[in-house]
Motif scaffolding. Sequence first.
Motif, PDB file in Angstrom:
ATOM      1  N   LYS A 117      -0.003  37.066   3.038  1.00 40.31           N
ATOM      2  CA  LYS A 117       1.057  36.832   2.046  1.00 40.31           C
ATOM      3  C   LYS A 117       0.829  37.675   0.797  1.00 40.31           C
ATOM      4  O   LYS A 117       1.774  38.237   0.227  1.00 40.31           O
ATOM      5  CB  LYS A 117       1.113  35.352   1.679  1.00 40.31           C
ATOM      6  N   THR A 120       1.833  41.271   1.402  1.00 41.74           N
ATOM      7  CA  THR A 120       3.245  41.513   1.718  1.00 41.74           C
ATOM      8  C   THR A 120       4.039  41.709   0.435  1.00 41.74           C
ATOM      9  O   THR A 120       4.152  40.803  -0.395  1.00 41.74           O
ATOM     10  CB  THR A 120       3.822  40.335   2.527  1.00 41.74           C
ATOM     11  N   THR A 124       5.475  46.752   2.086  1.00 42.48           N
ATOM     12  CA  THR A 124       4.215  46.500   2.790  1.00 42.48           C
ATOM     13  C   THR A 124       4.229  45.119   3.429  1.00 42.48           C
ATOM     14  O   THR A 124       4.757  44.168   2.855  1.00 42.48           O
ATOM     15  CB  THR A 124       3.023  46.581   1.808  1.00 42.48           C
ATOM     16  N   TYR A 125       3.643  45.038   4.622  1.00 41.96           N
ATOM     17  CA  TYR A 125       3.506  43.753   5.313  1.00 41.96           C
ATOM     18  C   TYR A 125       2.025  43.459   5.516  1.00 41.96           C
ATOM     19  O   TYR A 125       1.228  44.361   5.788  1.00 41.96           O
ATOM     20  CB  TYR A 125       4.229  43.775   6.657  1.00 41.96           C
ATOM     21  N   TYR A 127       0.509  41.698   7.933  1.00 42.96           N
ATOM     22  CA  TYR A 127       0.017  41.838   9.303  1.00 42.96           C
ATOM     23  C   TYR A 127       0.890  42.801  10.073  1.00 42.96           C
ATOM     24  O   TYR A 127       2.112  42.655  10.133  1.00 42.96           O
ATOM     25  CB  TYR A 127      -0.007  40.475  10.008  1.00 42.96           C
ATOM     26  N   LYS A 175       7.214  35.594   6.858  1.00 41.83           N
ATOM     27  CA  LYS A 175       7.702  36.972   6.705  1.00 41.83           C
ATOM     28  C   LYS A 175       6.597  37.942   6.310  1.00 41.83           C
ATOM     29  O   LYS A 175       6.787  38.837   5.480  1.00 41.83           O
ATOM     30  CB  LYS A 175       8.854  37.017   5.686  1.00 41.83           C
ATOM     31  N   VAL A 176       5.414  37.766   6.925  1.00 42.94           N
ATOM     32  CA  VAL A 176       4.314  38.704   6.696  1.00 42.94           C
ATOM     33  C   VAL A 176       4.242  39.742   7.815  1.00 42.94           C
ATOM     34  O   VAL A 176       3.376  40.616   7.815  1.00 42.94           O
ATOM     35  CB  VAL A 176       2.965  37.965   6.580  1.00 42.94           C
ATOM     36  N   VAL A 177       5.147  39.646   8.780  1.00 43.41           N
ATOM     37  CA  VAL A 177       5.282  40.616   9.866  1.00 43.41           C
ATOM     38  C   VAL A 177       6.678  41.211   9.801  1.00 43.41           C
ATOM     39  O   VAL A 177       7.669  40.485   9.648  1.00 43.41           O
ATOM     40  CB  VAL A 177       5.065  39.955  11.253  1.00 43.41           C
ATOM     41  N   SER A 178       6.772  42.520   9.913  1.00 39.80           N
ATOM     42  CA  SER A 178       8.063  43.194   9.879  1.00 39.80           C
ATOM     43  C   SER A 178       8.831  42.950  11.172  1.00 39.80           C
ATOM     44  O   SER A 178       8.244  42.911  12.262  1.00 39.80           O
ATOM     45  CB  SER A 178       7.843  44.702   9.706  1.00 39.80           C
ATOM     46  N   GLU A 179      10.141  42.801  11.084  1.00 38.61           N
ATOM     47  CA  GLU A 179      10.958  42.645  12.291  1.00 38.61           C
ATOM     48  C   GLU A 179      10.915  43.905  13.156  1.00 38.61           C
ATOM     49  O   GLU A 179      11.238  43.863  14.340  1.00 38.61           O
ATOM     50  CB  GLU A 179      12.398  42.302  11.918  1.00 38.61           C
ATOM     51  N   LYS A 197       1.388  50.772   5.166  1.00 42.37           N
ATOM     52  CA  LYS A 197       2.533  49.871   5.229  1.00 42.37           C
ATOM     53  C   LYS A 197       2.142  48.514   5.820  1.00 42.37           C
ATOM     54  O   LYS A 197       2.892  47.550   5.695  1.00 42.37           O
ATOM     55  CB  LYS A 197       3.652  50.511   6.063  1.00 42.37           C
ATOM     56  N   TYR A 198       0.997  48.466   6.484  1.00 43.02           N
ATOM     57  CA  TYR A 198       0.448  47.229   7.016  1.00 43.02           C
ATOM     58  C   TYR A 198      -0.957  47.036   6.447  1.00 43.02           C
ATOM     59  O   TYR A 198      -1.723  48.002   6.333  1.00 43.02           O
ATOM     60  CB  TYR A 198       0.353  47.262   8.540  1.00 43.02           C
TER      61      TYR A 198
END
Length: 293
Positions: A117, A120, A124-125, A127, A175-179, A197-198
């Motif tokens: 979290k 993010t 940036t995410y 995970y 929402k810590v993972v990008s779709e 970005k991760y």
Amino acid sequence: ITVEGVVAPSNYSDVVTKLSSILTAGDDSFDIVHVDELLGVTYSTAGYLEPINEIIEAEKENYPEDVLERISKGADGNYYLLPQELNAMYFYVNKDVLEDSGAEIPTNQEEFLAAAKAMTKVHTYGYGASWSKGGQLFNDLIRWMYSFGGDMYDWTKPESKEALQFMYNMLYQDKVVSEAALGDTYDAMNQKIIDGKYGMAFQWGYLADVCGDKWEKSIEIAPMPVFATNQTLVAGWHMAVNKNSKKIDAAKEVLKVWASEEGQMCNLKMEGSSHAKVLSKPEAKEISRFGKA
């Protein structure tokens, strides 16, 4: 004997398509093939590979017995696969993203979610994942089930449901993972953690191979955080001889060298090794592609 290496596609599904089409067609384009357990066992069961009993027997004491008996050996009692390395899904951290967030490397479930979290932000995410159809989602799902003590073969088990719910929540609730993860291959995921970005990712060892000068400077392998367990997914790659090869004798001579201590010392630099004498050498840690990490 002259050996010409052919670079495999970087995307696993393309590897499966290419090798399967060649072997099922009885093609002799490749004399030796490089395969993981899933492909290796599938191909040996289907009768596409040449037995290599004499090669395995000569070095049998130096390779994990469990791998030889459960993976290398076919149902007919013949050996078909020469173990090359045992790989795992490691826990990678982008130190730049981590430091910028003010978080620490997580050691448990609570710290993992808190760090994800914190990392993010707008672009940036916390995970990074590769959950596209096929091997990528399959691998990560198994690894998360291991973390929670679940069972891939029992989706009614509470721990299995908890693992799947955690993955779902990371994507849709926290929402810590990008779709984008739902369509990304490993190549895309790797580039995103390299580009910052991760912040964190579970990935196979080859991520270390594509980090360039960012390896150990920005990106490193950290201890596996403990959820219910700290277990991770382990797999290996193997060499095998195409049964349709017109150069079977030469191919076996090459594998004899590859199976030996000398051959595996060389392989350690490029891929890894599960050869006992090689792994017991003091210099193995320095020679390994992972280096001191």
